[in-house]
Design an enzyme around this catalytic site. Structure first.
Site, PDB file in Angstrom:
ATOM      1  N   HIS A 173       8.043 -35.828 -49.771  1.00 21.55           N
ATOM      2  CA  HIS A 173       8.013 -34.398 -50.104  1.00 21.55           C
ATOM      3  C   HIS A 173       8.509 -33.556 -48.928  1.00 21.55           C
ATOM      4  O   HIS A 173       9.361 -32.677 -49.093  1.00 21.55           O
ATOM      5  CB  HIS A 173       6.582 -33.998 -50.484  1.00 21.55           C
ATOM      6  CG  HIS A 173       6.437 -32.545 -50.828  1.00 21.55           C
ATOM      7  ND1 HIS A 173       6.204 -32.099 -52.114  1.00 21.55           N
ATOM      8  CD2 HIS A 173       6.487 -31.424 -50.054  1.00 21.55           C
ATOM      9  CE1 HIS A 173       6.121 -30.776 -52.114  1.00 21.55           C
ATOM     10  NE2 HIS A 173       6.276 -30.350 -50.866  1.00 21.55           N
ATOM     11  N   GLU A 174       7.981 -33.829 -47.738  1.00 21.67           N
ATOM     12  CA  GLU A 174       8.347 -33.029 -46.561  1.00 21.67           C
ATOM     13  C   GLU A 174       9.793 -33.259 -46.144  1.00 21.67           C
ATOM     14  O   GLU A 174      10.498 -32.319 -45.743  1.00 21.67           O
ATOM     15  CB  GLU A 174       7.407 -33.332 -45.387  1.00 21.67           C
ATOM     16  CG  GLU A 174       5.936 -33.041 -45.653  1.00 21.67           C
ATOM     17  CD  GLU A 174       5.679 -31.662 -46.234  1.00 21.67           C
ATOM     18  OE1 GLU A 174       6.477 -30.731 -45.983  1.00 21.67           O
ATOM     19  OE2 GLU A 174       4.686 -31.512 -46.961  1.00 21.67           O
ATOM     20  N   HIS A 177      12.216 -31.273 -48.054  1.00 23.43           N
ATOM     21  CA  HIS A 177      12.351 -29.903 -47.532  1.00 23.43           C
ATOM     22  C   HIS A 177      13.482 -29.816 -46.500  1.00 23.43           C
ATOM     23  O   HIS A 177      14.173 -28.794 -46.414  1.00 23.43           O
ATOM     24  CB  HIS A 177      11.045 -29.446 -46.870  1.00 23.43           C
ATOM     25  CG  HIS A 177      10.097 -28.755 -47.794  1.00 23.43           C
ATOM     26  ND1 HIS A 177      10.391 -27.564 -48.420  1.00 23.43           N
ATOM     27  CD2 HIS A 177       8.846 -29.074 -48.204  1.00 23.43           C
ATOM     28  CE1 HIS A 177       9.373 -27.186 -49.165  1.00 23.43           C
ATOM     29  NE2 HIS A 177       8.419 -28.083 -49.058  1.00 23.43           N
TER      30      HIS A 177
END
Length: 209
Positions: A173-174, A177
């Protein structure tokens, strides 16, 4: 000799490419450097643009990098149940993330500089995710069950490790980003993809990143 000179030029170019811009340095040092930085939101047009932008590598031994790492942790701690944060979420398009390590005793928060996923399993989990930068959005997403990660610390020391389960989900998820990928956009793409469904989540409470 020519080959050596060429390699030296490439190395100097690489170092210069990692340098923080005056604008980035200003954002990192704005206000009290011991306090949290504001978390960018998709509801603000300019902040949304930053969240959608591609991040570049950062010089790990630059003093301002250490300030950014410290303030990002404070930003994450200031949230209600956040388990990860990426530098674009505080306005800096650089490759720095914080992840809560549910795969370690005590579930510590750890930072990762210039993280790269070098391998990911075909086997995937389906589980809930939210995002600190996307108000009131939550949905189910597929993520690789196991990943191999490479990164450096603030001393420039390189590491490699294999991570699985819910912690692997947070990493994915990170790192999304860092490529300007938001889960709100990812959901649209997933409608046309097919996956092996394996629900192996150990934790599903704190899923806001």
């Amino acid at each position: 000799m020519k080959k050596l000179s060429f390699l030296l030029i490439l190395f100097i170019g690489f170092i210069n490419a990692q340098k923080l811009t005056p604008g980035e340095i200003s954002i990192i040092n704005k206000g009290d450097i011991n306090m949290a930085m504001p978390i960018y939101q998709t509801t603000d047009a300019d902040q949304h643009k930053t969240l959608l932008s591609l991040s570049s590598e950062i010089n790990p031994v630059e003093p301002n990098t250490a300030v950014l790492v410290k303030r990002m942790k404070e930003s994450l701690l200031s949230t209600d149940g956040g388990v990860g944060i990426a530098a674009p979420q505080v306005g800096i398009n650089r490759k720095v993330i914080w992840v809560q390590r549910f795969d370690k005793e005590g579930s510590p928060l750890e930072y990762f500089i210039n993280p790269v996923i070098v391998w990911r399993s075909e086997l995937q989990n389906l589980g809930p995710e939210g995002d600190l930068s996307i108000p009131e959005f939550r949905d189910q997403f597929y993520r690789s069950k196991v990943i191999q990660l490479e990164y450096v610390d603030l001393k420039g020391q390189k590491y490699s490790e294999i991570v699985e389960g819910f912690t692997a989900v947070i990493f994915q998820h990170e790192i999304d980003h860092l490529f300007g990928i938001l889960i709100s956009d990812k959901k649209e793409k997933e409608k046309n993809d097919s996956y092996k469904k394996v629900d192996a989540f150990k934790k599903s409470d704190s899923t806001t990143r």
